[in-house]
Design a protein around this motif. Sequence first.
Motif, PDB file in Angstrom:
ATOM      1  N   SER A 291     -12.868  -0.825  57.772  1.00  0.00           N
ATOM      2  CA  SER A 291     -12.571   0.157  58.817  1.00  0.00           C
ATOM      3  C   SER A 291     -11.293  -0.167  59.593  1.00  0.00           C
ATOM      4  CB  SER A 291     -13.748   0.273  59.790  1.00  0.00           C
ATOM      5  OG  SER A 291     -14.858   0.828  59.109  1.00  0.00           O
ATOM      6  N   ALA A 292     -10.685  -1.331  59.335  1.00  0.00           N
ATOM      7  CA  ALA A 292      -9.508  -1.734  60.107  1.00  0.00           C
ATOM      8  C   ALA A 292      -8.321  -0.802  59.858  1.00  0.00           C
ATOM      9  CB  ALA A 292      -9.132  -3.177  59.784  1.00  0.00           C
ATOM     10  N   ASP A 293      -8.179  -0.304  58.637  1.00  0.00           N
ATOM     11  CA  ASP A 293      -7.051   0.574  58.322  1.00  0.00           C
ATOM     12  C   ASP A 293      -7.515   1.521  57.221  1.00  0.00           C
ATOM     13  OD1 ASP A 293      -4.617   1.758  58.039  1.00  0.00           O
ATOM     14  OD2 ASP A 293      -3.644   0.059  57.050  1.00  0.00           O
ATOM     15  N   ILE A 294      -7.981   2.682  57.640  1.00  0.00           N
ATOM     16  CA  ILE A 294      -8.624   3.608  56.701  1.00  0.00           C
ATOM     17  C   ILE A 294      -7.572   4.362  55.897  1.00  0.00           C
ATOM     18  CG2 ILE A 294     -10.122   5.635  56.563  1.00  0.00           C
ATOM     19  CD1 ILE A 294     -11.522   4.545  59.032  1.00  0.00           C
ATOM     20  N   THR A 295      -7.729   4.428  54.595  1.00  0.00           N
ATOM     21  CA  THR A 295      -6.832   5.200  53.748  1.00  0.00           C
ATOM     22  C   THR A 295      -6.861   6.655  54.213  1.00  0.00           C
ATOM     23  OG1 THR A 295      -7.336   3.731  51.919  1.00  0.00           O
ATOM     24  CG2 THR A 295      -6.352   5.848  51.349  1.00  0.00           C
ATOM     25  N   PRO A 296      -5.686   7.244  54.515  1.00  0.00           N
ATOM     26  CA  PRO A 296      -5.668   8.615  55.019  1.00  0.00           C
ATOM     27  C   PRO A 296      -6.424   9.562  54.085  1.00  0.00           C
ATOM     28  CG  PRO A 296      -3.475   7.644  55.146  1.00  0.00           C
ATOM     29  CD  PRO A 296      -4.346   6.670  54.403  1.00  0.00           C
ATOM     30  N   GLY A 297      -7.261  10.433  54.676  1.00  0.00           N
ATOM     31  CA  GLY A 297      -8.033  11.370  53.862  1.00  0.00           C
ATOM     32  C   GLY A 297      -9.393  10.846  53.452  1.00  0.00           C
ATOM     33  N   TYR A 298      -9.750   9.617  53.879  1.00  0.00           N
ATOM     34  CA  TYR A 298     -11.021   9.016  53.465  1.00  0.00           C
ATOM     35  C   TYR A 298     -11.885   8.564  54.642  1.00  0.00           C
ATOM     36  CZ  TYR A 298      -9.581   9.125  48.588  1.00  0.00           C
ATOM     37  OH  TYR A 298      -9.212   9.536  47.336  1.00  0.00           O
ATOM     38  N   ASN A 299     -11.748   9.260  55.768  1.00  0.00           N
ATOM     39  CA  ASN A 299     -12.629   8.923  56.899  1.00  0.00           C
ATOM     40  C   ASN A 299     -14.058   9.389  56.599  1.00  0.00           C
ATOM     41  OD1 ASN A 299      -9.822   9.102  58.053  1.00  0.00           O
ATOM     42  ND2 ASN A 299     -10.936   8.433  59.861  1.00  0.00           N
ATOM     43  N   ALA A 300     -14.988   8.851  57.401  1.00  0.00           N
ATOM     44  CA  ALA A 300     -16.371   9.308  57.306  1.00  0.00           C
ATOM     45  C   ALA A 300     -16.550  10.565  58.170  1.00  0.00           C
ATOM     46  CB  ALA A 300     -17.316   8.216  57.789  1.00  0.00           C
ATOM     47  N   ILE A 301     -17.386  11.496  57.678  1.00  0.00           N
ATOM     48  CA  ILE A 301     -17.779  12.646  58.496  1.00  0.00           C
ATOM     49  C   ILE A 301     -19.304  12.618  58.642  1.00  0.00           C
ATOM     50  CG2 ILE A 301     -18.015  15.167  58.542  1.00  0.00           C
ATOM     51  CD1 ILE A 301     -15.300  15.430  57.291  1.00  0.00           C
ATOM     52  N   VAL A 302     -19.756  12.834  59.868  1.00  0.00           N
ATOM     53  CA  VAL A 302     -21.193  12.899  60.103  1.00  0.00           C
ATOM     54  C   VAL A 302     -21.522  14.264  60.713  1.00  0.00           C
ATOM     55  CG1 VAL A 302     -23.162  11.917  61.323  1.00  0.00           C
ATOM     56  CG2 VAL A 302     -21.344  10.414  60.468  1.00  0.00           C
TER      57      VAL A 302
ATOM     58  N   THR B 284     -24.086  12.486  55.954  1.00  0.00           N
ATOM     59  CA  THR B 284     -22.899  11.642  56.065  1.00  0.00           C
ATOM     60  C   THR B 284     -22.148  11.675  54.745  1.00  0.00           C
ATOM     61  OG1 THR B 284     -24.094  10.171  57.540  1.00  0.00           O
ATOM     62  CG2 THR B 284     -22.092   9.297  56.561  1.00  0.00           C
ATOM     63  N   GLY B 285     -20.828  11.716  54.805  1.00  0.00           N
ATOM     64  CA  GLY B 285     -20.058  11.677  53.567  1.00  0.00           C
ATOM     65  C   GLY B 285     -18.607  11.390  53.844  1.00  0.00           C
ATOM     66  N   VAL B 286     -17.816  11.400  52.780  1.00  0.00           N
ATOM     67  CA  VAL B 286     -16.393  11.145  52.936  1.00  0.00           C
ATOM     68  C   VAL B 286     -15.672  12.478  53.117  1.00  0.00           C
ATOM     69  CG1 VAL B 286     -15.871  11.096  50.449  1.00  0.00           C
ATOM     70  CG2 VAL B 286     -14.421   9.830  52.052  1.00  0.00           C
ATOM     71  N   GLU B 287     -14.687  12.468  53.975  1.00  0.00           N
ATOM     72  CA  GLU B 287     -13.918  13.653  54.338  1.00  0.00           C
ATOM     73  C   GLU B 287     -13.304  14.316  53.102  1.00  0.00           C
ATOM     74  OE1 GLU B 287     -10.540  11.902  56.367  1.00  0.00           O
ATOM     75  OE2 GLU B 287      -9.665  13.851  56.727  1.00  0.00           O
ATOM     76  N   ARG B 288     -13.475  15.650  53.039  1.00  0.00           N
ATOM     77  CA  ARG B 288     -12.743  16.429  52.043  1.00  0.00           C
ATOM     78  C   ARG B 288     -11.972  17.566  52.718  1.00  0.00           C
ATOM     79  NH1 ARG B 288     -12.857  12.797  49.239  1.00  0.00           N
ATOM     80  NH2 ARG B 288     -13.658  12.558  47.135  1.00  0.00           N
TER      81      ARG B 288
ATOM     82  N   LEU C  94     -15.611  13.687  62.848  1.00  0.00           N
ATOM     83  CA  LEU C  94     -14.784  12.900  61.933  1.00  0.00           C
ATOM     84  C   LEU C  94     -14.690  11.508  62.541  1.00  0.00           C
ATOM     85  CD1 LEU C  94     -12.768  13.126  59.440  1.00  0.00           C
ATOM     86  CD2 LEU C  94     -10.983  13.416  61.149  1.00  0.00           C
ATOM     87  N   GLU C  95     -15.246  10.513  61.867  1.00  0.00           N
ATOM     88  CA  GLU C  95     -15.320   9.188  62.478  1.00  0.00           C
ATOM     89  C   GLU C  95     -14.190   8.294  61.991  1.00  0.00           C
ATOM     90  OE1 GLU C  95     -19.318   7.711  61.868  1.00  0.00           O
ATOM     91  OE2 GLU C  95     -19.962   8.962  63.572  1.00  0.00           O
ATOM     92  N   SER C  96     -13.751   7.391  62.893  1.00  0.00           N
ATOM     93  CA  SER C  96     -12.695   6.478  62.464  1.00  0.00           C
ATOM     94  C   SER C  96     -13.327   5.197  61.927  1.00  0.00           C
ATOM     95  CB  SER C  96     -11.724   6.180  63.606  1.00  0.00           C
ATOM     96  OG  SER C  96     -12.450   5.782  64.724  1.00  0.00           O
ATOM     97  N   ARG C  97     -14.157   5.382  60.915  1.00  0.00           N
ATOM     98  CA  ARG C  97     -14.709   4.221  60.216  1.00  0.00           C
ATOM     99  C   ARG C  97     -14.782   4.551  58.733  1.00  0.00           C
ATOM    100  NH1 ARG C  97     -20.214   4.925  58.630  1.00  0.00           N
ATOM    101  NH2 ARG C  97     -21.106   6.773  59.626  1.00  0.00           N
TER     102      ARG C  97
END
Length: 259
Positions: free
Chosen positions: A169-180, A190-194, A223-226
């Motif tokens: 979670s320190a540096d998330i690849t852009p486009g791959y944040n978690a969404i809850v 819960t899943g990965v951002e699309r 949209l979570e920053s993890r």
Amino acid sequence: MMHTGCTVLLGFLLASAANAENPLQNDPHAADVGRGVFRIYCSPCHGIRGQGARGPDLTQAISGSGKSDDDLFRIVSEGSPGTEMPGFTGPLDEENRWRTVSYLRSIAGQRPAPLAGNPAAGRDLYWGKAGCAACHRINSKGGRQGPDLSRIGSARSASYLRESVLTPSADITPGYNAIVVVQKDGKKITGVERGYDNFTAQLMDSKEEFHSFDKAAVASMKLESRSLMPDTYGKLLSASELDNLLAYLSSLGRPEAGK
Ligand code: HEC
Ligand code: HEC
């Protein structure tokens, strides 16, 4: 007269660079000035001494690769299409781009390869016990929740890869944040951002199923920053297993690294 001669000579050198070497190769200050240019334009991704960060370690990437000065100049000018490496024809004139090439030559091969691990053992771990393939693809095999890792060894430095595995979670690849998303009946997905904006959210869950939501129709969406990647690998893997895994990741996209 003298002045014109120099200009003609410089023009000739720049023109002839198309098929050969750095026109500044005999300029004793080119690498020094290039270092300053590098610190401003390149260090955010390649580290202050070119030792790598989110971008590759250039003290190593270049030496084994067989790239000519001209190849390097082209990469600095045009970037590497389809990767995060941008082109610099806008911000840097031709002379400054050649100066960064002089600087790159001065640091190439400066540091020995630091990887202690065994890439073959790392490959077994990756595809087996560590479960990485559930979320990542390498050469079209594996899951889709995380980014494709087929070329990750040439895209990132070893230190950055270590950090990616230990603290995702320190540096998330852009486009791959978690969404809850919490639905009105209380069900949580819960899943990965699309896709995400003020009104809608699209995500892919751990079964790789796609979901789309309207904000008005759900209790909450965030949209979570993890990262969805587990942050427990530092505990699950021994120090030598981690070294092996990193040796494997670092070899991906770098055939010369296996030698
Ligand atoms: C926004 C981040 C970023 C910036 C800024 C950046 N780079 Fe890069 N660079 C990368 C990434 C990422 C790669 C790996 C691309 C890939 O996936 O192959 C790369 C690759 C390279 C390569 C190819 C290395 C190889 O393996 O052959 C060179 C050379 C290079 N960069 C030089 C520079 C120079 C010089 C600058 C400054 C003028 C610069 N870069 C600025 C991110 C960046
Ligand atoms: C549950 C799914 C999941 C698992 C299991 C998983 N990852 Fe990830 N990984 C992700 C996601 C999502 C991201 C993107 C967000 C981020 O940067 O952390 C990611 C990011 C990464 C990155 C950074 C990629 C980049 O573009 O910089 C690396 C490297 C990585 N993972 C390696 C691994 C390795 C090695 C393993 C096994 C030890 C593993 N992952 C296990 C989901 C996963």
